[in-house]
Design an enzyme around this catalytic site. Structure first.
Site, PDB file in Angstrom:
ATOM      1  N   GLU A   1      -0.377  -4.650   4.518  1.00  0.00           N
ATOM      2  CA  GLU A   1      -1.678  -3.991   4.321  1.00  0.00           C
ATOM      3  C   GLU A   1      -2.228  -4.156   2.904  1.00  0.00           C
ATOM      4  OE1 GLU A   1       0.712  -2.677   6.167  1.00  0.00           O
ATOM      5  OE2 GLU A   1      -0.245  -2.353   8.112  1.00  0.00           O
TER       6      GLU A   1
ATOM      7  N   HIS B   1      -0.054   7.858  13.767  1.00  0.00           N
ATOM      8  CA  HIS B   1      -1.082   6.989  14.355  1.00  0.00           C
ATOM      9  C   HIS B   1      -2.284   7.802  14.847  1.00  0.00           C
ATOM     10  CE1 HIS B   1       2.440   4.347  14.575  1.00  0.00           C
ATOM     11  NE2 HIS B   1       1.639   3.325  14.781  1.00  0.00           N
TER      12      HIS B   1
END
Lengths: 324, 326
Positions: free
Chosen positions: A60, A129
């Site tokens: 990321e 999530h």
């Protein structure tokens, strides 16, 4: 007007901008052949190829950092971070690099960069999530934060974000991807960043919401109407820059405000909106500003458990009735 | 690699210019004229000069908190650099950035950086843009030994390798991450060996030998321009001073500091070599010194005489205002 899904509106915006401008490209985890875990980049790989739809490793920080570097060197990247929860792993690049480069170089660095991501509670995705982390990003001067609630807004705001010469955090909601709605086909159809939208007019109370909570608020407003309560639903659409004018106009009209967000309450963006209303329209209020928010907890896994910690239309109705 | 006499003189002048800039910066810090601490690169001039001397204006570099040397080697305007250190409106960043954020987008300087490892993915992104746009450019990423242990370096090096990007990673190993010896922070004896894990060719050079650095850098740059992907260069070097201007560096053994200053000084040693090879006379060196000192004095004077960074439009600078088509 033809109706398409929210996720199709996203990929349509990407497609149109990639056709219009060769410097626009997409990068991220599984965005290529797979089309993204929510299929928001579906078919782009087939049409534009691996040179413009880049599957990345699970990195990321490098995704955002490389996007920034490419923006400084003449491109207009649209980087996807699969879940907003994962922006935590790229936070140096987002908060220290992307957000500040223009300012700290005295205006030299121009950063046309979009980070597309999605958040919110889905179906048993549990604590890592499911978060709503918009307040983190809205807290960093230099970033724009966009959170569309409808397919039309998603398309128009994404196109505007791609054409914007600033870093934009574009946060979709995983439970909106399959929602359908009318979406213009015009290539230059755009929604300006920083403009809220009154999704429903009413005189009795203002409900301020964004992202999926707009959908829940509209459902609550329909129910309230049956009870004779006319709720106005203001969809902020963009948290930064914030359309304070539209907020205040509505507050002055109804004198009662409920702010709804899925994120947990403490440090949530609703507190910022409430404070701005106090500072700018205190004399117009007939009741304290009410917040209907997620509870201060990690998002649990099991359905009855996660449903217990995030707002729904019933919570919103209760919030409205509390201040009427 | 053959170097012309003129190239050698240029390299010497460049290293001397970097050192003199840093010495003047230190003086201005001690006088309280700068607004923050400085991370000076005195002792490390050869890696900046050797790596950057042959780059073209349109090539990119991203550097670190200890970036003055790289920026000067890339051709930055000394007047605007000093003005930035002094927080002036004429500075590169109008006093908004300071020493750790000097950038010059016109000549490919994508910024010094205040976050260790922060600039590495940015350089790789520039490499991505070069490849995407089909340009014959290269992106250099400068960082210190401590950066090798950041996640950002790992992610960025891997990305550059799998995409065969035209990037040169330059690790300036000055043996310390602030006070912590690299021996305590990294299990490798030779940091260049780290690059094997990314399938990136790596070399370790005497970072205080400007000609050795130049040769390694030019090989790496050529690979990049030929589409052969990234390279990694470890430049073994030493900072003569502490980590920053408020650090006396007492955690380092006296004899170690003495050795690097007296035996391994890149400028002193190169001067000796040039004199021994009769490439230049002492008089020639003296006139270089005089010219550079005058240049530095004039640049600093410009900075001192400039007006402070404007306060009135600070907020307008947070975003790029004329957003396209909005």
């Amino acid at each position: 007007m033809r109706e398409i899904k929210y996720r199709e509106a996203i990929s349509e915006a990407l497609r149109e901008e990639m056709i219009r401008d060769k410097t626009v490209f997409v990068m991220g985890e599984d965005v290529g052949q797979f089309g993204g875990v929510f299929q928001a980049t579906a078919t782009l790989y087939k049409d534009f190829g691996a040179s413009r739809v880049l599957d990345t490793p699970i990195s990321e920080a490098a995704i955002v950092g490389a996007a920034l570097g490419s923006a400084l060197a003449g491109l207009r990247p649209v980087a996807e971070i699969m879940f907003v929860d994962f922006t935590s792993i790229a936070m140096d690049q987002i908060a220290n690099q992307c957000a500040k480069f223009h300012f700290m170089t005295g205006g030299q660095a121009i950063i046309p960069l979009v980070i597309r991501t999605q958040g919110g509670v889905g179906i048993g995705d549990a604590a890592q999530h499911s978060q709503s982390l918009e307040a983190w990003h809205a807290h960093i001067p230099g970033l724009k934060v966009v959170m569309p609630s409808t397919p039309a807004d998603a398309k128009g705001l994404l196109k505007a974000s791609i054409r914007d010469d600033n870093p934009v955090i574009f946060i979709e909601h995983k439970m909106l991807y399959l929602n359908e709605g009318p979406v213009p086909e015009d290539d230059d159809y755009m929604i300006p960043i920083g403009k809220a939208d009154i999704k429903r007019e009413g005189e009795d109370v203002t409900i301020i919401a964004w992202s999926k909570m707009v959908v829940d608020s509209l459902e609550a407003a329909d129910d309230l109407e049956k009870e004779g309560i006319q709720a106005e639903v203001v969809d902020l659409r963009t948290l930064n820059p914030l359309d304070l004018e539209t907020i205040l106009t509505s507050v002055k009209k109804t004198s009662r405000v409920v702010i709804v967000h899925e994120a947990c309450k403490t440090g949530g963006f609703g507190g910022e909106v409430a404070a701005l209303i106090m500072e700018n329209a205190f004399d117009y209020l007939d009741a304290p500003v009410e917040r209907v928010t997620g509870l201060d907890t990690p998002i649990p896994y099991a359905e009855p458990l996660y449903r217990a910690v995030i707002p729904n239309p019933d919570w919103i109705k209760k919030g409205v009735k509390k201040i009427l | 690699m053959q170097a012309t006499k003129q190239e050698k003189i240029d390299l010497y002048r460049l290293m001397y210019r970097i050192r003199t800039f840093e010495e003047q910066s230190f003086v201005s810090f001690n006088k309280g004229l700068t607004h923050g601490v400085l991370h000076l690169c005195i002792g490390q001039e050869a890696s900046a000069a050797g790596c950057i001397y042959d780059l073209k204006k349109e090539d990119y570099l991203a550097t670190t908190h200890r970036g003055h040397g790289h920026v000067i080697a890339k051709g930055a305007d000394l007047k605007r650099m000093f003005a930035e250190l002094l927080g002036k409106e004429t500075g590169y960043c109008r006093g908004r950035g300071g020493s750790m954020h000097i950038a010059d987008m016109e000549i490919g300087i994508l910024g010094a950086n205040g976050i260790v490892g922060g600039g590495v993915p940015i350089a790789v992104g520039a490499g991505l843009a070069i490849k995407y746009r089909g340009l014959n450019r290269v992106a250099l990423s400068f960082f210190g030994d401590a950066t090798l242990n950041t996640g950002a370096f790992h992610e960025a090096a891997n990305l550059a390798s799998i995409w065969k990007l035209p990037v040169v990673f330059v690790c300036e190993n000055n043996l310390y991450g602030i006070s912590v010896s690299i021996k305590k922070a990294c299990a490798l004896d030779t940091l260049a060996n780290r690059s094997a894990g990314y399938n990136i060719p790596g070399v370790c050079v005497d970072g205080n030998d400007v000609m050795a650095v130049r040769e390694a850098a030019n090989e790496a740059v050529e690979r990049a321009r030929n589409g052969e992907g990234p390279s990694f260069i470890e430049c073994q070097t030493y900072r003569h001073m502490g980590h920053f201007t408020a650090d006396d560096g007492k955690y380092r053994p006296d004899e170690e500091v003495k050795y690097w200053k007296e035996e391994r000084d890149p400028i002193k040693n190169f001067a000796k070599q040039l004199l021994d090879d009769k490439e230049v006379t002492q008089g020639g060196l003296d006139s270089i010194h005089d010219e550079v000192k005058t240049e530095i004095e004039q640049a600093f004077k410009f900075a001192e005489e400039s007006e402070p960074g404007h306060v009135d439009d600070l907020l307008e600078g947070v975003y790029n205002q004329p957003a396209a088509n909005q």
